[in-house]
Design a protein around this motif. Structure first.
Motif, PDB file in Angstrom:
ATOM      1  N   PRO A  72       0.967  -1.633  -0.023  1.00 28.88           N
ATOM      2  CA  PRO A  72       0.162   0.289  -0.490  1.00 28.88           C
ATOM      3  C   PRO A  72       1.233   1.298   0.279  1.00 28.88           C
ATOM      4  CG  PRO A  72      -0.622  -1.192   1.549  1.00 28.88           C
ATOM      5  CD  PRO A  72       0.351  -1.332   0.824  1.00 28.88           C
ATOM      6  N   PHE A  73       2.404   0.799   0.954  1.00 30.56           N
ATOM      7  CA  PHE A  73       2.989   1.994   0.625  1.00 30.56           C
ATOM      8  C   PHE A  73       3.495   2.424  -0.692  1.00 30.56           C
ATOM      9  CE2 PHE A  73       6.600   4.496   0.435  1.00 30.56           C
ATOM     10  CZ  PHE A  73       7.052   5.358   1.684  1.00 30.56           C
ATOM     11  N   LEU A  74       3.792   1.166  -1.001  1.00 35.62           N
ATOM     12  CA  LEU A  74       4.305   2.285  -2.606  1.00 35.62           C
ATOM     13  C   LEU A  74       3.019   2.581  -3.729  1.00 35.62           C
ATOM     14  CD1 LEU A  74       7.481  -0.202  -2.780  1.00 35.62           C
ATOM     15  CD2 LEU A  74       7.687   1.278  -2.598  1.00 35.62           C
ATOM     16  N   LEU A  75       2.314   1.773  -2.991  1.00 35.31           N
ATOM     17  CA  LEU A  75       1.203   2.600  -4.024  1.00 35.31           C
ATOM     18  C   LEU A  75       0.526   3.701  -3.980  1.00 35.31           C
ATOM     19  CD1 LEU A  75      -1.618   2.215  -5.906  1.00 35.31           C
ATOM     20  CD2 LEU A  75      -3.138   1.134  -4.301  1.00 35.31           C
ATOM     21  N   TYR A  76       0.763   3.865  -2.349  1.00 38.06           N
ATOM     22  CA  TYR A  76       0.245   5.343  -2.370  1.00 38.06           C
ATOM     23  C   TYR A  76       1.869   6.224  -3.167  1.00 38.06           C
ATOM     24  CZ  TYR A  76       0.083  10.266   0.057  1.00 38.06           C
ATOM     25  OH  TYR A  76      -0.646  11.066   0.003  1.00 38.06           O
ATOM     26  N   ALA A  77       3.111   6.092  -3.056  1.00 39.22           N
ATOM     27  CA  ALA A  77       4.193   6.050  -3.707  1.00 39.22           C
ATOM     28  C   ALA A  77       4.061   6.805  -5.226  1.00 39.22           C
ATOM     29  CB  ALA A  77       5.002   6.411  -3.299  1.00 39.22           C
ATOM     30  N   ALA A  78       3.519   5.755  -5.485  1.00 41.64           N
ATOM     31  CA  ALA A  78       3.031   5.400  -7.271  1.00 41.64           C
ATOM     32  C   ALA A  78       1.905   6.667  -7.789  1.00 41.64           C
ATOM     33  CB  ALA A  78       2.759   4.031  -7.707  1.00 41.64           C
ATOM     34  N   LEU A  79       0.803   6.352  -6.667  1.00 37.41           N
ATOM     35  CA  LEU A  79      -0.581   7.631  -7.196  1.00 37.41           C
ATOM     36  C   LEU A  79       0.359   9.101  -7.336  1.00 37.41           C
ATOM     37  CD1 LEU A  79      -3.443   5.676  -6.080  1.00 37.41           C
ATOM     38  CD2 LEU A  79      -2.971   5.425  -7.654  1.00 37.41           C
ATOM     39  N   THR A  80       1.419   9.016  -5.744  1.00 38.63           N
ATOM     40  CA  THR A  80       1.855  10.866  -5.986  1.00 38.63           C
ATOM     41  C   THR A  80       2.690  10.937  -6.975  1.00 38.63           C
ATOM     42  OG1 THR A  80       1.337  10.167  -3.027  1.00 38.63           O
ATOM     43  CG2 THR A  80       2.933  12.338  -3.734  1.00 38.63           C
ATOM     44  N   SER A  81       3.476  10.125  -7.753  1.00 37.01           N
ATOM     45  CA  SER A  81       4.472  10.068  -8.779  1.00 37.01           C
ATOM     46  C   SER A  81       3.645  10.954 -10.013  1.00 37.01           C
ATOM     47  CB  SER A  81       5.337   8.936  -8.445  1.00 37.01           C
ATOM     48  OG  SER A  81       5.911   9.575  -7.147  1.00 37.01           O
ATOM     49  N   ALA A  82       2.241   9.915  -9.624  1.00 32.75           N
ATOM     50  CA  ALA A  82       1.353  10.635 -11.538  1.00 32.75           C
ATOM     51  C   ALA A  82       0.826  11.688 -11.279  1.00 32.75           C
ATOM     52  CB  ALA A  82       1.424   9.114 -11.646  1.00 32.75           C
ATOM     53  N   LEU A  83       0.339  11.590  -9.874  1.00 30.38           N
ATOM     54  CA  LEU A  83       0.388  13.111  -9.379  1.00 30.38           C
ATOM     55  C   LEU A  83       1.063  14.284  -9.398  1.00 30.38           C
ATOM     56  CD1 LEU A  83      -3.046  14.798  -9.567  1.00 30.38           C
ATOM     57  CD2 LEU A  83      -2.074  14.509  -6.303  1.00 30.38           C
ATOM     58  N   LYS A  84       2.246  14.220  -9.481  1.00 31.08           N
ATOM     59  CA  LYS A  84       2.917  15.307  -9.457  1.00 31.08           C
ATOM     60  C   LYS A  84       3.604  15.300 -11.210  1.00 31.08           C
ATOM     61  CE  LYS A  84       4.782  15.120  -5.118  1.00 31.08           C
ATOM     62  NZ  LYS A  84       5.736  16.266  -4.278  1.00 31.08           N
ATOM     63  N   ILE A  85       3.748  14.389 -12.106  1.00 27.29           N
ATOM     64  CA  ILE A  85       3.648  14.484 -12.985  1.00 27.29           C
ATOM     65  C   ILE A  85       3.008  14.955 -13.917  1.00 27.29           C
ATOM     66  CG2 ILE A  85       4.017  13.508 -15.223  1.00 27.29           C
ATOM     67  CD1 ILE A  85       5.173  10.850 -13.804  1.00 27.29           C
ATOM     68  N   CYS A  86       1.680  15.008 -13.438  1.00 24.46           N
ATOM     69  CA  CYS A  86       0.305  15.887 -14.246  1.00 24.46           C
ATOM     70  C   CYS A  86       0.546  17.048 -13.764  1.00 24.46           C
ATOM     71  CB  CYS A  86      -1.064  15.043 -13.851  1.00 24.46           C
ATOM     72  SG  CYS A  86      -1.589  13.426 -14.459  1.00 24.46           S
TER      73      CYS A  86
END
Length: 196
Positions: A72-86
């Motif tokens: 779940p932590f890495l999932l959150y990090a991946a979602l945060t990374s995608a949002l930051k790219i957007c």
């Protein structure tokens, strides 16, 4: 003359260190906003809420699950990374800040700390994996220093007079399996994900 108990001294020195970290991290040129509203922002905050639901399905979900290995932590990090790219592509600027709500405490079932502002520098040249590792590191650093109160940090940064928006971030990201409820911080958007 009273002498502080050892645990009080440790607690105070930890808060001082946490304060120093946050002020250093958030004192740079963060820009006014990661979003450009298509209207003039009111002088005071207006909570005009709405919900837009969407699903991540099929091949994309499978790729995310493989990348995060079910963490779940890495999932959150991946979602945060995608949002930051957007946000970086939308607005430009190197620094991108995303809010994070309190973590769930398994023992208490409530948030154990306050909201955090997660800031990362994006240069547009990083691979997704490089950014993911950077965001993961930023999240871990922030979690280690999450005891410093958000409201006090806003005052320390001289942003207490901002009435019509959250002074540190516009967007927040919540993963329901690991986060509590985001406090009312006057941010514009909150993306909430749940695993089903």
């Amino acid at each position: 003359m009273s002498v502080a108990a050892p645990e009080e001294v440790v607690f105070n020195s930890r808060l001082i260190a946490d304060r120093r970290f946050w002020i250093t991290r958030l004192s740079g040129e963060l820009g006014d906003s990661n979003l450009v509203p298509d209207y003039e922002r009111p002088r005071t905050y207006v909570a005009d809420t709405g919900v837009v639901a969407f699903d991540i399905e099929g091949d994309l979900y499978g790729r995310i699950a493989r990348l995060t290995n079910g963490s779940p932590f890495l999932l959150y990090a991946a979602l945060t990374s995608a949002l930051k790219i957007c946000l970086h592509k939308y607005r430009g600027g190197a620094s991108v800040v995303v809010g994070r709500p309190p973590m769930l405490d398994a023992g208490r079932g409530a948030g154990e700390a306050n909201a955090l502002a997660i800031v990362d520098e994006l240069d547009g040249q990083q691979s997704f994996r490089q950014l993911l590792l950077q965001v993961r590191s930023s999240l871990l650093e922030a979690y280690a220093r999450q005891s410093y109160p958000f409201e006090l940090l806003v005052e320390d940064l001289g942003l207490g007079g901002v009435e019509n928006r959250c002074p540190l971030f516009d967007c927040a990201l919540v993963l329901e399996s690991i986060h509590g409820v985001l406090p009312a911080l006057r941010n514009d958007d909150t993306l909430t994900f749940s695993e089903r």
